[in-house]
Scaffold this motif. Sequence first.
Motif: not given
Length: 334
Positions: A74-80, A112-116, A293-294
């Motif tokens: 389900s995941h790959r290296v580099g995925d956020r 587009t979504i911050s780590y915060d 949807d922000g």
Amino acid sequence: MRAIVFSRDSSELRLAERDVPEPGDGQIRVRVMRSGVNPTDWKRRSAGDPGFPEATPNMDGAGLVDAVGPGVLSHRVGDRVWVMLAAHGSAFGTAADYTIIAAGHAFPLPDTISYDLGAALGVPAVTAHRALTVAEGGPDRLHPGALLGRTVLVAGGAGAVGHAAIQLARWAGATVVTTVSSPEKAALATAAGAHHVVDYRHTEAAKEIRAVAPDGVNLVVEVSPGPNAPLNQAVIANHATIAIYANNGGDTAAFDIRPLMMLNTRIQFLILYSVGERALQAAAEDIGAALRDGALPIGEAHGLPVHHFPLDQTAEAHNAVEHNAVGKVLIAVA
């Protein structure tokens, strides 16, 4: 790697150098950029035995997938990703350069979504989702229109869970009423999107709530069930649900049985650790849709001030949450 640790012998948080852990079957390793701090994190640490000789705290975080274990497709290296419940049953919480987590508890974080914001989800947003989806007659999932025609009362709208509940309920179409304890918190709850904000310390709260919801509120997202019991009884509608996720204000609560019985009231307790995987995954999917949807912004302009601490000040970050810092406390790991 750098890691904040505590042990069976001491709940004191300290910075240490540790080997980078390897993911096992079904796990991934995440390079942590931000770690979120919640009340459950300091409470778990203060309780003593973490279940391991040594453990790293914090359930929530956001970062980059650094390695995948056997069987993970389900995941790959580099995925956020944003992650939840990292420290539950694990020695590898998010207050470290790297965390190990079940792949099923790491979710896509759009570019587009911050780590915060990613690190501010987890416990608050999933708890809010659960509270909003336990009412008799549903809905059991959230999406635009899911709560149309319902009135939701969020107790403590300036808190992290309250903030997420306001945002998710509004995104789902509810009329949102919230209670706060000061004008400053009222401004935050309004910025979060609440339609009606009631300062319970300076107004007749029940009268104000009934003015905007004459037939009563359908769902209460409750952080302080003991002190708020009389108010809830005064404002709920027939077949209302009171969803309780915390014990602020005391460990016991007294209810007048007959009035609640006559209203067919449901009192629903909830905690994420034992709610079950189905509910967790449903919440994560719906939160992901709201993100796209922000609908879940953070920051003071959106009702949730953000407070950053460096990794070596994790103890101070825990203290800030323990002493009721208004807003979201995050640890800037990288």
